[in-house]
Design an enzyme around this catalytic site. Structure first.
Site, mmCIF file in Angstrom:
data_model
loop_
_atom_site.group_PDB
_atom_site.id
_atom_site.type_symbol
_atom_site.label_atom_id
_atom_site.label_comp_id
_atom_site.label_asym_id
_atom_site.label_seq_id
_atom_site.Cartn_x
_atom_site.Cartn_y
_atom_site.Cartn_z
ATOM 1 N N SER A 4 25.703 22.380 -46.452
ATOM 2 C CA SER A 4 26.373 22.659 -47.717
ATOM 3 C C SER A 4 26.558 21.361 -48.513
ATOM 4 O O SER A 4 25.593 20.653 -48.777
ATOM 5 C CB SER A 4 27.696 23.375 -47.435
ATOM 6 O OG SER A 4 28.224 23.982 -48.590
ATOM 7 N N ASP A 36 24.815 29.693 -47.892
ATOM 8 C CA ASP A 36 25.404 28.479 -47.317
ATOM 9 C C ASP A 36 25.147 28.319 -45.814
ATOM 10 O O ASP A 36 25.365 29.244 -45.031
ATOM 11 C CB ASP A 36 26.912 28.526 -47.571
ATOM 12 C CG ASP A 36 27.602 27.215 -47.322
ATOM 13 O OD1 ASP A 36 27.758 26.848 -46.144
ATOM 14 O OD2 ASP A 36 27.991 26.560 -48.301
#
Length: 284
Positions: free
Chosen positions: A41, A161
């Site tokens: 991320s 993500d």
């Protein structure tokens, strides 16, 4: 040349990642480099600035556009489906406003992989970021928060993500040959994740992806287990952990520049303070 391969593992955390930005700037000051880097991320985005040796860039990108709706805003979310504007983050900034040094990145030491979550399979994937310009879509996928981002399509597959499936990918770093690993976390020691309170919304939005829903339901259990495993590895001398000394009070979507600056400075100071011990860890 050192014999032991050393990996760098960077946790995500949205705007908490400014802590990581500070740590990585301290690494640049100390001349540290690694044989492999895994970013999750926000950690994957900060890794790109680190590997292109652009001190201060990750911090600048985080704080310079806080009041530009194209960067992060409810307006962006409503108009584009992304709270953090994809066009701004992965095109306008890196190619116009604060460019990556693509040439330096191409000469980096070691490999760099971003962690992404395949919605259909419910598995983590670890694509190589070989050409930062062409492969930036993987940084976007790695950083696409559920509910706040559109899914990212690559080669016919949909991704979100990387923290959903592998929040702290130290096992993958070891599997890829890094015998010792430096791990930068964005929560303090003793932190443990609780169940996701937004599961009803997640189940409604992603009902076509049952494996993703299962991942989200069990994420806190897997995350906390990984923290326990990291502690065991630390006692064995196989990992070196850098993390905030106090609980981090800012959230993933923080827009208070003074709070972000303070957390960046904390990361910078922690990185500097531990540089000597880190050198010893990497060389022994």
């Amino acid at each position: 040349m050192r014999e032991t391969k050393i990996g760098l593992v960077l946790e995500g955390g949205g705007m908490r990642g400014v802590y990581t930005a500070g740590v990585l700037d301290a690494f640049l000051d100390a001349g540290l480099d690694f044989d492999g880097t895994l970013g999750v991320s926000a950690g994957s985005c900060h890794a790109a600035s680190f590997l292109s040796k652009q001190r201060g860039r990750a911090y600048r990108v985080n704080v310079s556009y806080l009041h530009d709706w194209r960067y992060c805003s409810v307006r962006s979310w409503l108009q584009t489906g992304d709270f953090f504007g994809a066009q701004m983050l992965y095109d306008t900034i890196p190619n116009q406003l604060d460019r990556y040094d693509y040439a330096v990145y191409a000469q980096r030491r070691g490999w760099f992989r971003a962690v992404v979550t395949n919605l259909a399979s419910g598995e983590a994937e670890y694509p190589l970021i070989e050409d930062l310009h062409q492969d930036i879509v993987w940084l976007q996928a790695s950083s696409s928060l559920p509910l706040l981002s559109r899914t990212v399509k690559v080669n016919g597959q949909e991704y979100l993500d990387g923290g959903i499936s592998d929040s702290i990918p130290v096992k993958e770093a070891m599997r890829l040959g890094c015998e010792k690993n430096v791990i930068v976390l964005t929560q303090c020691a003793g932190y443990r994740k609780g169940p996701n309170e937004l599961m009803p919304l997640i189940k409604a939005k992603y009902r076509r992806y049952p494996k993703l829903i299962e991942l989200m339901e069990t994420r806190h259990l897997r995350y906390n287990k990984t923290l326990d495993e990291i502690e065991d590895l630390r006692k064995q001398g196989k990992v070196f952990v850098i993390q905030p000394q106090q609980p981090v009070t800012i959230g993933r979507l923080e827009k208070d520049r003074s709070e972000l600056h303070a957390l960046y400075c904390e990361g910078l100071e922690d990185g500097r303070r531990q540089a000597e011990a880190l050198h010893r860890f990497m060389e022994r």
